[in-house]
Design a protein around this motif. Structure first.
Motif, PDB file in Angstrom:
ATOM      1  N   ALA A 433       0.801  -1.225   0.000  1.00  0.00           N
ATOM      2  CA  ALA A 433       0.000   0.000   0.000  1.00  0.00           C
ATOM      3  C   ALA A 433       0.834   1.274   0.000  1.00  0.00           C
ATOM      4  O   ALA A 433       0.301   2.356  -0.255  1.00  0.00           O
ATOM      5  CB  ALA A 433      -0.932   0.010   1.222  1.00  0.00           C
ATOM      6  N   ARG A 434       2.138   1.170   0.275  1.00  0.00           N
ATOM      7  CA  ARG A 434       2.970   2.367   0.440  1.00  0.00           C
ATOM      8  C   ARG A 434       3.789   2.671  -0.814  1.00  0.00           C
ATOM      9  O   ARG A 434       4.313   1.774  -1.465  1.00  0.00           O
ATOM     10  CB  ARG A 434       3.936   2.204   1.624  1.00  0.00           C
ATOM     11  CG  ARG A 434       3.271   1.983   2.962  1.00  0.00           C
ATOM     12  CD  ARG A 434       4.262   2.194   4.097  1.00  0.00           C
ATOM     13  NE  ARG A 434       5.450   1.371   4.033  1.00  0.00           N
ATOM     14  CZ  ARG A 434       5.599   0.185   4.614  1.00  0.00           C
ATOM     15  NH1 ARG A 434       4.591  -0.337   5.304  1.00  0.00           N
ATOM     16  NH2 ARG A 434       6.715  -0.487   4.521  1.00  0.00           N
ATOM     17  N   GLN A 435       3.904   3.969  -1.098  1.00  0.00           N
ATOM     18  CA  GLN A 435       4.798   4.408  -2.173  1.00  0.00           C
ATOM     19  C   GLN A 435       6.237   4.474  -1.690  1.00  0.00           C
ATOM     20  O   GLN A 435       7.166   4.292  -2.452  1.00  0.00           O
ATOM     21  CB  GLN A 435       4.386   5.802  -2.669  1.00  0.00           C
ATOM     22  CG  GLN A 435       3.137   5.825  -3.513  1.00  0.00           C
ATOM     23  CD  GLN A 435       2.896   7.202  -4.117  1.00  0.00           C
ATOM     24  OE1 GLN A 435       2.091   7.349  -4.995  1.00  0.00           O
ATOM     25  NE2 GLN A 435       3.589   8.211  -3.662  1.00  0.00           N
ATOM     26  N   SER A 436       6.407   4.769  -0.389  1.00  0.00           N
ATOM     27  CA  SER A 436       7.737   5.039   0.146  1.00  0.00           C
ATOM     28  C   SER A 436       8.254   3.854   0.947  1.00  0.00           C
ATOM     29  O   SER A 436       7.486   3.086   1.525  1.00  0.00           O
ATOM     30  CB  SER A 436       7.699   6.273   1.061  1.00  0.00           C
ATOM     31  OG  SER A 436       7.154   7.375   0.372  1.00  0.00           O
ATOM     32  N   ASN A 437       9.583   3.715   0.971  1.00  0.00           N
ATOM     33  CA  ASN A 437      10.220   2.713   1.826  1.00  0.00           C
ATOM     34  C   ASN A 437      10.560   3.374   3.152  1.00  0.00           C
ATOM     35  O   ASN A 437      11.555   4.074   3.275  1.00  0.00           O
ATOM     36  CB  ASN A 437      11.485   2.161   1.156  1.00  0.00           C
ATOM     37  CG  ASN A 437      12.104   1.020   1.960  1.00  0.00           C
ATOM     38  OD1 ASN A 437      11.696   0.758   3.096  1.00  0.00           O
ATOM     39  ND2 ASN A 437      13.064   0.349   1.383  1.00  0.00           N
ATOM     40  N   LEU A 438       9.693   3.154   4.132  1.00  0.00           N
ATOM     41  CA  LEU A 438       9.847   3.849   5.415  1.00  0.00           C
ATOM     42  C   LEU A 438      11.066   3.394   6.197  1.00  0.00           C
ATOM     43  O   LEU A 438      11.550   4.102   7.067  1.00  0.00           O
ATOM     44  CB  LEU A 438       8.605   3.612   6.280  1.00  0.00           C
ATOM     45  CG  LEU A 438       7.328   4.322   5.860  1.00  0.00           C
ATOM     46  CD1 LEU A 438       6.186   3.893   6.764  1.00  0.00           C
ATOM     47  CD2 LEU A 438       7.506   5.822   5.905  1.00  0.00           C
ATOM     48  N   PHE A 439      11.552   2.201   5.916  1.00  0.00           N
ATOM     49  CA  PHE A 439      12.581   1.618   6.772  1.00  0.00           C
ATOM     50  C   PHE A 439      13.920   1.471   6.064  1.00  0.00           C
ATOM     51  O   PHE A 439      14.749   0.672   6.446  1.00  0.00           O
ATOM     52  CB  PHE A 439      12.097   0.263   7.299  1.00  0.00           C
ATOM     53  CG  PHE A 439      10.802   0.365   8.032  1.00  0.00           C
ATOM     54  CD1 PHE A 439      10.750   0.892   9.314  1.00  0.00           C
ATOM     55  CD2 PHE A 439       9.611  -0.040   7.434  1.00  0.00           C
ATOM     56  CE1 PHE A 439       9.544   0.998   9.990  1.00  0.00           C
ATOM     57  CE2 PHE A 439       8.411   0.061   8.106  1.00  0.00           C
ATOM     58  CZ  PHE A 439       8.375   0.583   9.392  1.00  0.00           C
TER      59      PHE A 439
END
Length: 562
Positions: A433-439
């Protein structure tokens, strides 16, 4: 751009345009909150407003024809109907009507037909259809805007109206960029553009500073609202909850009646305004300084040895009483925060939260989570949020133990409403669901400890985490924000970098993001940013959003991953 000043100016004009004389302010539930956030009761009394009524109260006061009535309502069908009923049998002498947003011509005609006694003097649109929380922060007060990962239609309409109101109150007609992977962001952007086209005469502003409306989706950064907070305003909201600048302390043992509910408003509380962004330890130092100053003034006022001393004390008494109230309020709030931190081992919990959001050490972090789940001091809510952060971070890790941690939560006796959140957060905001790689923090230096001084019981707390919004704004202002990731709406593309940015987070903003925007504005005086959201989340309200968003589709995630 200052949303607080914009609303205060509107409300000041409302109270002054009707001229001198005794007035009543007739509002609905939403406009009551809008007014109370920017005006104290004592301030509005100075405008000769002596009575406050709700249009939906059903009360029938008599003998008030000597009063002027200032009507401030949202232009909803229900309010139009109630106002028509009011005008057919007016209780007050004359009416000055102000709507908080654009009103249809048909509704104006309906009101005119109901004004048989010709008591209405003026009708205006004053674009004050949002809650101003700080000069750079606004909310629409919609705790849950999504159901089954789609807009709730009434809340889509309310959100579009709220943003339109913000833009009109600030006199901005911005370019629009939205999060490309978010259907909800795109739908909202298109809804706003519809109003631009339909009401083009209202948006005919002379603009020199290239305003931009940036619409982002909470689903792209689920980590920020999951974390415990350590700056004053954010911490109060996380642990005690701020609702329309009010904090309910009635649950605190031995609390006095006067402190059962306290108001925390930067506009009306100088201490709060100066310290709402300080960390917990610094607040401890400031509270001590505040108490020392008060004690000095208190001792000085005890020496009433002459008529002059008494006269000076009487003149200073209102200010002295105000300082006394400020001291009592903040000592009580900080004392309760300190009690919760110690009682629930929040320092150790928060340290691990920061590690989960900023470092990748799977086996070490897994053991620490297990240890804290078994710690009797750790609340169910904190044990759950640790597992949620772990699940988000290590969803695709080959050795993840999400199932094992869920079993531990159940053995601890954590209610099913919490344990279900672990799968719900993955459906709401997992990797798919995410566009960004948070980690992806390879370039981030190791977490450094910041020593918090001045408050007993506080040692070291990690404050490494930065919201994804910081990175997004940095890319935007350096011209690096991809037009594929954040496309412009329509064919309009800005030729220059924006100098005024209104960021709106679908699914709710946080006080941590508000702090980031405040810091950005301080460090970049050539750029002005304001932040808004459907609501301002703490963990509890965020979980309500997640539950509504995924309630009927969480099973899909389980079947996909079993």
């Amino acid at each position: 751009m200052n949303v607080f000043s914009a609303l205060k100016l509107y409300i000041t004009k409302m109270t002054e345009e009707s001229g001198p004389g005794m007035k009543v302010l007739l509002m609905d539930k939403q406009t009551t909150s809008i007014v109370s956030n920017v005006y104290s009761k004592s301030e509005i009394l100075q405008k000769e407003v002596y009575l406050f009524e709700r249009i939906d109260s059903g009360a029938q006061p008599e003998g008030l024809r000597h009063l002027k009535c200032i009507v401030f309502l949202r232009p909803t069908a229900e309010n139009i109907s109630l106002l028509c009923r009011e005008l057919r049998c007016p209780k007050y002498g004359v009416y000055y009507i102000y709507f908080s947003n654009i009103i249809a011509k048909a509704d104006i005609k309906t009101l005119a037909e109901s004004d048989e006694q010709e008591v209405v003097r003026e009708v205006h649109e004053f674009y004050a259809d949002y809650l101003a929380l700080n000069p750079h922060l606004f909310s629409l007060g919609i705790n849950v805007c999504v159901q089954d990962l789609r807009w709730i239609p009434t809340h889509l309409q309310r959100t579009a109206q709220g943003i339109i109101s913000v833009l009109l109150s600030l006199r901005k007609c911005p370019f629009i960029r939205y999060q490309g992977g978010s259907d909800m962001s795109k739908i909202l952007a298109e809804k706003i553009r519809e109003t631009f086209s339909k009401e083009s005469n209202l948006f005919d502003f002379r603009q020199e500073l290239n305003p931009l409306l940036l619409i982002v989706d909470r689903r792209d950064d689920p980590v920020t609202p999951l974390l415990n907070q350590w700056t004053y305003q954010a911490m109060v909201h996380e642990l005690l909850t701020i609702n329309n600048n009010r904090v309910d302390l009635s649950h605190v043992n031995g609390i006095s009646k006067e402190l059962a509910e306290v108001v925390l408003s930067a506009e009306h509380d100088e201490f709060y305004a100066q310290n709402l962004y300080l960390n917990f330890g610094e607040i401890g130092q400031m509270i001590k300084t505040l108490m020392d100053d008060f004690q000095k003034k208190s001792k000085k006022n005890q020496k009433l040895e002459s008529i002059a001393d008494i006269k000076n004390f009487v003149e200073m008494y209102p200010q002295f009483k105000k300082i006394s109230g400020t001291v009592s309020k903040h000592v009580t709030v900080v004392g309760e925060l300190s009690s919760l931190v110690g009682k629930h081992n929040l320092l150790e919990v928060s340290e691990l939260e920061q590690e989960l959001s900023c470092q990748s050490e799977h086996s070490t972090q897994l053991q620490k989570i297990k240890k804290l789940i078994n710690d009797s001091r750790v609340r169910d809510v904190d044990a759950t949020r640790l597992v949620m952060l772990y699940a988000l971070h290590y969803e695709k890790h080959s050795n993840n133990d999400i199932t094992g941690l869920l079993d531990m939560l159940k053995k601890k006796g954590v209610p099913a409403t919490y344990t279900k959140l672990v799968y719900s957060i993955l459906e709401y905001s997992g990797v798919h669901a995410r566009q960004s790689n948070l980690f992806n923090h390879e370039g981030v230096s190791k977490i450094t400890k910041k020593l918090f001084m001045g408050l007993s019981g506080v040692d070291n707390i990690y404050t490494q985490h930065k919201p994804l919004l910081v990175e997004t704004l940095d890319d935007l202002l350096k011209g690096r924000l991809s037009t594929q990731t954040f496309p412009y709406l329509g064919n309009m593309v800005m030729s220059k970098r924006p100098q005024e940015i209104i960021v709106f987070i679908v699914g709710g903003a946080t006080y941590e993001e508000s702090l980031a925007v405040n810091n950005w504005n301080k460090q970049n005086p050539g750029t002005k940013i304001i932040l808004g959201g459907t609501t301002i989340h703490n963990f509890q309200t965020f979980t309500e959003e997640i539950q509504s968003a995924t309630n009927s589709i969480t099973r899909r995630y389980r079947s996909r991953n079993n």
